[in-house]
Design an enzyme around this catalytic site. Structure first.
Site, PDB file in Angstrom:
ATOM      1  N   SER A  36      12.474  10.816  11.641  1.00  0.00           N
ATOM      2  CA  SER A  36      11.566  10.978  11.023  1.00  0.00           C
ATOM      3  C   SER A  36      10.230  11.440  12.653  1.00  0.00           C
ATOM      4  O   SER A  36      10.510  11.660  13.213  1.00  0.00           O
ATOM      5  CB  SER A  36      10.498   9.919  11.340  1.00  0.00           C
ATOM      6  OG  SER A  36       9.141   9.883  11.346  1.00  0.00           O
ATOM      7  N   THR A  83       7.680   4.679   5.825  1.00  0.00           N
ATOM      8  CA  THR A  83       8.456   5.421   4.927  1.00  0.00           C
ATOM      9  C   THR A  83       9.263   4.953   4.214  1.00  0.00           C
ATOM     10  O   THR A  83       9.400   3.707   4.566  1.00  0.00           O
ATOM     11  CB  THR A  83       8.578   6.833   6.209  1.00  0.00           C
ATOM     12  OG1 THR A  83       9.570   8.020   5.142  1.00  0.00           O
ATOM     13  CG2 THR A  83       9.888   6.039   6.808  1.00  0.00           C
ATOM     14  N   LYS A  87       8.220   1.757   0.976  1.00  0.00           N
ATOM     15  CA  LYS A  87       6.358   1.607   0.862  1.00  0.00           C
ATOM     16  C   LYS A  87       6.135   0.170  -0.724  1.00  0.00           C
ATOM     17  O   LYS A  87       4.490   0.380  -0.345  1.00  0.00           O
ATOM     18  CB  LYS A  87       6.209   2.583  -0.011  1.00  0.00           C
ATOM     19  CG  LYS A  87       6.097   4.055   1.393  1.00  0.00           C
ATOM     20  CD  LYS A  87       6.371   5.407   0.490  1.00  0.00           C
ATOM     21  CE  LYS A  87       6.039   6.094   2.605  1.00  0.00           C
ATOM     22  NZ  LYS A  87       5.683   7.753   2.154  1.00  0.00           N
ATOM     23  N   ASP A 123      -0.846   8.344   1.417  1.00  0.00           N
ATOM     24  CA  ASP A 123       0.205   9.779   0.634  1.00  0.00           C
ATOM     25  C   ASP A 123      -0.373   9.919  -0.554  1.00  0.00           C
ATOM     26  O   ASP A 123      -0.670  11.438  -0.113  1.00  0.00           O
ATOM     27  CB  ASP A 123       1.410   8.532   0.359  1.00  0.00           C
ATOM     28  CG  ASP A 123       2.580   8.457   1.531  1.00  0.00           C
ATOM     29  OD1 ASP A 123       2.158   9.263   2.641  1.00  0.00           O
ATOM     30  OD2 ASP A 123       3.155   7.614   0.940  1.00  0.00           O
TER      31      ASP A 123
HETATM   32  P1  ATR Z   1      10.442   4.685  -1.503  1.00  0.00           P
HETATM   33  O1  ATR Z   1       9.372   3.548  -2.034  1.00  0.00           O
HETATM   34  O2  ATR Z   1       9.594   4.399   0.140  1.00  0.00           O
HETATM   35  O3  ATR Z   1       9.254   5.797  -1.882  1.00  0.00           O
HETATM   36  P2  ATR Z   1      12.580   4.285  -2.566  1.00  0.00           P
HETATM   37  O4  ATR Z   1      12.418   3.250  -3.208  1.00  0.00           O
HETATM   38  O5  ATR Z   1      13.904   4.615  -1.824  1.00  0.00           O
HETATM   39  O6  ATR Z   1      11.667   4.817  -1.724  1.00  0.00           O
HETATM   40  O7  ATR Z   1      12.610   5.594  -3.810  1.00  0.00           O
HETATM   41  C1  ATR Z   1      13.162   6.695  -3.441  1.00  0.00           C
HETATM   42  C2  ATR Z   1      12.998   6.952  -5.039  1.00  0.00           C
HETATM   43  O8  ATR Z   1      14.356   8.065  -4.893  1.00  0.00           O
HETATM   44  C3  ATR Z   1      13.142   6.539  -6.616  1.00  0.00           C
HETATM   45  O9  ATR Z   1      13.029   7.079  -7.809  1.00  0.00           O
HETATM   46  C4  ATR Z   1      14.805   6.532  -6.160  1.00  0.00           C
HETATM   47  O10 ATR Z   1      14.977   6.558  -8.082  1.00  0.00           O
HETATM   48  P3  ATR Z   1      15.574   5.563  -8.574  1.00  0.00           P
HETATM   49  O11 ATR Z   1      14.546   4.603  -8.896  1.00  0.00           O
HETATM   50  O12 ATR Z   1      16.076   5.105  -9.865  1.00  0.00           O
HETATM   51  O13 ATR Z   1      16.881   4.445  -7.292  1.00  0.00           O
HETATM   52  C5  ATR Z   1      14.739   8.308  -5.918  1.00  0.00           C
HETATM   53  N1  ATR Z   1      16.499   8.602  -5.588  1.00  0.00           N
HETATM   54  C6  ATR Z   1      16.287   7.903  -4.548  1.00  0.00           C
HETATM   55  N2  ATR Z   1      18.469   8.161  -5.142  1.00  0.00           N
HETATM   56  C7  ATR Z   1      18.449   9.026  -5.854  1.00  0.00           C
HETATM   57  C8  ATR Z   1      19.031   9.722  -5.950  1.00  0.00           C
HETATM   58  N3  ATR Z   1      20.709  10.043  -5.974  1.00  0.00           N
HETATM   59  N4  ATR Z   1      19.352  10.773  -7.386  1.00  0.00           N
HETATM   60  C9  ATR Z   1      17.766  10.650  -8.069  1.00  0.00           C
HETATM   61  N5  ATR Z   1      17.111   9.796  -7.439  1.00  0.00           N
HETATM   62  C10 ATR Z   1      17.144   9.349  -6.240  1.00  0.00           C
END
Ligand code: ATR
Length: 304
Positions: A36, A83, A87, A123
């Site tokens: 970060s 982050t 969230k 954000d």
């Molecule tokens: P935050 O809520 O802090 O933004 P998060 O809950 O980890 O972090 O959300 C990450 C986003 O990235 C989600 O939309 C997740 O998709 P899913 O809802 O299907 O889990 C997406 N994401 C994370 N890794 C991914 C991957 N390898 N391919 C596609 N989408 C991914």
């Protein structure tokens, strides 16, 4: 000072501030967190304003956000940024959540106030400012596609888009089911917006994206070494505006792919800047940290 603190360091002021002149009173929490760049810009703003406090990185695992907030509150922290992946989890852990953050569906910053923790969201407005800065256009004038809309950042960005009056919004997620509650919320916020929810693997995705103006990666995909772009190549055309909320490595896989296609690209550095400055102003009303933070970020390296 360690690069990363953990909950074990939040046992007492003696442990947390051992060998330091200024007490740690602000933090960014997430997992992973070592990348970060928030500390560089937030510390620069604290120093410029003459506030005797340290801003630290705090590694917090899923499921332990409530405990992290409780310990920071007990130790007299002023606030924290939040982050990936916390969230959404942090919303439930706060005593109160601002109405605007409730509308956006996520919290990315917390203020420790007398007897309560208050969650808020910078954000959404930070993203709107970043798009204006980077592309010289108003978010509300664009047809937008948000990838990773099921996550906390993605939900806030999608809600910001409809609040700004975008005529057409496409929300895309790997897990389609996560989009339904968001879709109902967005429809209630802006009944006039033409809204489409698609899975990342929907056969109609490419054609739908080609009709958009701005494509946004709101997920953390691209942040980890070796990860490919979340946006299939067929979704991109010359002239698209492409914004990646991730900004490390430089360029991210998505931005590299988009630039090769003739898109206009921008990384999440500008959103990091604006959401950070807006959070600082909530912690320190009347402050104007933007210019100092911008300069500090220009000299820093790091990720989302
Ligand atoms: P935050 O809520 O802090 O933004 P998060 O809950 O980890 O972090 O959300 C990450 C986003 O990235 C989600 O939309 C997740 O998709 P899913 O809802 O299907 O889990 C997406 N994401 C994370 N890794 C991914 C991957 N390898 N391919 C596609 N989408 C991914």
């Amino acid at each position: 000072m360690p690069e990363v603190y953990t909950l074990n360091d939040l046992v007492s002021r003696e442990v947390l501030d051992a060998g330091e002149v200024k007490p740690a009173r602000l933090a960014v929490i997430g997992w992973p967190i070592a990348h970060s760049a928030s500390p560089q810009m937030q510390q620069a703003a604290l120093d410029a304003a003459g506030i005797p406090a340290r801003y630290v990185r705090l590694e917090v695992a899923r499921g332990r956000v409530g405990e992290a907030l409780a310990r920071m509150g007990e130790l007299g922290f002023i606030g924290c940024n939040v982050t990936v992946p916390h969230k959404l989890e942090v919303m439930a852990a706060c005593d109160v959540v601002d109405a605007a953050a409730q509308g956006l569906g996520a919290v990315n910053a917390v203020s420790f106030e007398a007897e309560r923790t208050r969650g808020f969201n910078t954000d959404g407005p930070g993203f709107e400012r970043a798009i204006a800065d980077e592309f010289g256009v108003a978010l509300g004038a664009l047809k937008v596609v948000v990838f990773g809309a099921g996550g906390g950042a993605g939900q806030a960005l999608a809600a910001q888009c409809v609040m700004q009056g975008v005529a057409r919004l496409v929300i895309v997620n790997r897990t389609l089911d996560k989009l339904w509650p968001l879709a109902s919320r967005l429809q209630a916020l802006a009944p006039g917006c033409e809204l489409t929810a698609l899975s990342l693997h929907d056969p109609a995705l490419a054609e739908t994206c080609l009709g958009g103006d701005l494509l946004v990666n709101a997920s953390s995909v691209g942040l980890h070494p070796g990860e490919p772009s979340i946006v299939p190549a067929a979704c991109l055309r010359a002239g698209h505006l492409v914004y990646d909320c991730v900004y490390q490595p430089t360029p991210t896989p998505l931005l590299e792919q988009a630039a090769a296609r003739g898109c206009r690209t921008a990384s999440g550095r500008s959103m990091l800047l604006h959401q950070g400055a807006l959070a600082f102003q909530q912690w320190f009303p009347g402050s104007a940290p933007l210019a100092v933070m911008r300069a500090a970020l220009a000299g820093a390296s790091g990720g989302r």
